[in-house]
Design an enzyme around this catalytic site. Structure first.
Site, PDB file in Angstrom:
ATOM      1  N   HIS A 135      46.407  25.726  14.382  1.00 33.07           N
ATOM      2  CA  HIS A 135      45.116  26.097  13.590  1.00 33.07           C
ATOM      3  C   HIS A 135      45.593  25.583  12.088  1.00 33.07           C
ATOM      4  CE1 HIS A 135      42.447  28.489  11.342  1.00 33.07           C
ATOM      5  NE2 HIS A 135      41.719  28.725  12.389  1.00 33.07           N
ATOM      6  N   ASP A 212      52.297  32.639  15.840  1.00 34.95           N
ATOM      7  CA  ASP A 212      50.617  32.806  15.582  1.00 34.95           C
ATOM      8  C   ASP A 212      50.094  33.393  16.824  1.00 34.95           C
ATOM      9  OD1 ASP A 212      47.979  32.909  15.237  1.00 34.95           O
ATOM     10  OD2 ASP A 212      47.953  30.647  14.568  1.00 34.95           O
ATOM     11  N   GLN A 215      45.161  34.221  19.036  1.00 37.31           N
ATOM     12  CA  GLN A 215      44.434  34.208  20.408  1.00 37.31           C
ATOM     13  C   GLN A 215      45.128  34.729  21.318  1.00 37.31           C
ATOM     14  OE1 GLN A 215      41.254  33.280  20.304  1.00 37.31           O
ATOM     15  NE2 GLN A 215      41.123  32.325  18.468  1.00 37.31           N
ATOM     16  N   LYS A 238      39.757  39.596  16.245  1.00 38.90           N
ATOM     17  CA  LYS A 238      39.881  38.749  17.385  1.00 38.90           C
ATOM     18  C   LYS A 238      40.156  39.590  18.700  1.00 38.90           C
ATOM     19  CE  LYS A 238      40.537  34.646  15.385  1.00 38.90           C
ATOM     20  NZ  LYS A 238      39.824  33.318  15.139  1.00 38.90           N
ATOM     21  N   CYS A 376      39.026  24.285  13.320  1.00 36.69           N
ATOM     22  CA  CYS A 376      40.232  24.215  12.256  1.00 36.69           C
ATOM     23  C   CYS A 376      41.271  23.748  13.050  1.00 36.69           C
ATOM     24  CB  CYS A 376      40.356  25.828  11.771  1.00 36.69           C
ATOM     25  SG  CYS A 376      38.968  26.462  10.959  1.00 36.69           S
TER      26      CYS A 376
HETATM   27  N1  PMP Z   1      45.578  30.812  14.230  1.00 37.19           N
HETATM   28  C1  PMP Z   1      44.523  30.765  15.435  1.00 37.19           C
HETATM   29  C2  PMP Z   1      45.025  30.177  16.725  1.00 37.19           C
HETATM   30  C3  PMP Z   1      43.427  31.310  15.311  1.00 37.19           C
HETATM   31  O1  PMP Z   1      42.338  31.088  16.341  1.00 37.19           O
HETATM   32  C4  PMP Z   1      42.906  31.580  14.027  1.00 37.19           C
HETATM   33  C5  PMP Z   1      41.275  31.938  13.876  1.00 37.19           C
HETATM   34  N2  PMP Z   1      40.458  30.923  14.631  1.00 37.19           N
HETATM   35  C6  PMP Z   1      43.546  31.812  13.167  1.00 37.19           C
HETATM   36  C7  PMP Z   1      44.971  31.431  13.156  1.00 37.19           C
HETATM   37  C8  PMP Z   1      43.217  32.345  11.599  1.00 37.19           C
HETATM   38  O2  PMP Z   1      42.790  33.455  11.656  1.00 37.19           O
HETATM   39  P1  PMP Z   1      41.993  34.093  10.399  1.00 37.19           P
HETATM   40  O3  PMP Z   1      40.800  33.336  10.104  1.00 37.19           O
HETATM   41  O4  PMP Z   1      41.458  35.652  11.238  1.00 37.19           O
HETATM   42  O5  PMP Z   1      42.922  34.465   9.405  1.00 37.19           O
END
Ligand code: PMP
Length: 418
Positions: A135, A212, A215, A238, A376
């Site tokens: 991401h 990270d 998910q 999440k 993203c």
């Molecule tokens: N890493 C991953 C794999 C994600 O799916 C997301 C959110 N889509 C993020 C990081 C970022 O999370 P946040 O916007 O809640 O900080």
């Protein structure tokens, strides 16, 4: 095709999805006159009444600032806030509650590590390894650090099924590798990465690893001591908790050695104009008034999820994923992006000659909420030669009937546009 595991069969009988759905007020909503079919759980999950009530209770009955007050409300608010920290510590089996830092979410957690750990440990010519399926939150902070330090960002490639190529990962490691940061489960592909293997190989080479878990946290039971990761980041929203709150887990020795991220109230021990000494962990990294209600809400969300059981949730979602994958596999012109055997409930696809935004808009009129776009993960989209995908992602409250509504919607789209 995702794997059908035994636990999916064993747990099926006790999983009462209709009862679970009643816990989520928003699932009663109608969109364009149709019952909401919410399949955008990888973007954010809905909140059960249990979480909403706990947040309301905080604001209605105990709202006060924490840590600094001697009055009753402040003490009660502090107690609830710190209890949430312990719930989270137990959930991921951290060694101590001082290893649990409240942040705004995964993004802030990763930025914290890049800015502080990176500041003291990464120097000119050093290397940082990430993967091609990260991401943007796990790309940009490292890129910024590399720019600042004149360091090098290396990327683990992904195969055509959307899996990390582990042999290539091993080749990227060098004596200059100072840090590895990888995603546990991909938000765009659903792939679950072999993070334990990555961590073990990294540690054999003396390299710390951040996972990270944005998910993974609501699909895969995580034991940070067993994983032996150095850092782990996730977001409350999440895992059926509120937005604006998240967690950074860090091994105590790293957190002790790292300089603070932000300066301000609560993170200090003593301040004079000449010098400031910093508070003990975890407060050293929690400058300013935190999202108190958010932390309490996240604690409640984890209690809720634990009651249902992550294994049961994963088995249920795996079944939905298999049903959906099977049902769309033979649709003409549909290509599934991310075909690893080991996936969370994320189904990304591309329809030939139909823009994903048209797919999303059409489905919206059927009451179906999916996400379309690059999620993203622009470098990953480029890797698969698509500008964007359509993504359905399943949560603990989704049903097979909802999968059918999605599939019928896609069939209609193919009739209209195809
Ligand atoms: N890493 C991953 C794999 C994600 O799916 C997301 C959110 N889509 C993020 C990081 C970022 O999370 P946040 O916007 O809640 O900080």
């Amino acid at each position: 095709m995702p794997v059908k595991n035994d636990s999916a069969i064993i747990q099926k009988s006790i999983y009462n999805v209709e009862k679970i759905r009643k816990d989520f007020p928003i699932l009663q909503t109608f969109v364009h006159g149709k019952p909401l079919v919410y399949l955008d759980n990888a973007a954010t999950t809905q909140k059960p009444r249990f979480v909403i009530d706990r947040i309301n209770h905080y604001y209605e009955k105990i709202n006060a600032n924490i840590h600094r007050g001697v009055h009753a409300l402040s003490q009660e608010a502090t107690e609830e806030f710190e209890s949430a920290r312990i719930i989270i510590k137990n959930f991921i089996n951290a060694l101590g509650k001082n290893e649990i830092i409240f942040t705004r979410g995964t993004t802030e957690s990763i930025n914290l590590v890049a800015s502080t750990f990176g500041k003291i440990n990464v120097h000119e010519g050093d290397e940082i390894i990430i993967s091609h399926m990260e991401h943007h939150s796990n790309i940009v902070p490292w890129q910024m650090l590399c720019k600042e330090k004149n360091a090098v960002l290396k990327v683990i490639p992904v195969n055509d099924s959307g899996e990390l190529i582990t042999e290539e990962f091993v080749k990227l490691i060098s004596p200059r590798t100072k840090f590895i940061s990888v995603v546990y489960a991909s938000n765009s592909l659903g792939t679950v990465n072999p993070v334990k293997t990555i961590i073990d190989i990294a540690h054999q080479n003396g390299i710390p690893v951040l996972i990270d878990a944005a998910q993974a946290i609501n699909h895969i039971p995580i034991d940070v001591q067993e994983l032996d990761c150095d850092f782990l980041a996730f977001s409350g929203h999440k895992i059926y908790g509120p937005t604006g709150i998240g967690i950074l887990y860090g091994k105590i020795n790293h957190l002790e050695a790292m300089p603070p991220y932000m300066g301000g109230g609560d993170m200090i021990s003593k301040v004079t104009f000449e010098e400031t000494t910093y508070n003990e962990l975890p407060h050293k990294f929690e400058a300013g008034t935190p999202d108190i209600a958010g932390a309490i809400g996240l604690g409640a969300a984890i209690e809720y999820v634990k009651k249902i059981g992550l294994d049961n949730i994963a088995a249920h979602e795996n079944e939905l994923l298999m049903t959906a994958t099977e049902s769309i596999s033979d649709l003409k012109g549909l290509r599934i992006i991310g075909t690893s055997k080991n996936k969370i409930g994320v189904l990304s696809f591309h329809l030939e000659n139909i823009h994903p935004h048209d797919v999303g808009t059409f489905l919206d009129f059927e009451g179906v909420a999916i996400r379309t776009g690059h999620h993203c993960t622009q470098p990953l989209m480029k890797r698969f030669g698509v500008p964007a995908t359509s993504r359905a992602s399943f949560g603990l409250y989704n049903t097979k009937e909802e999968v059918s509504i999605l599939v019928n919607g896609l069939k209609k789209i193919l009739e209209v546009f195809g």
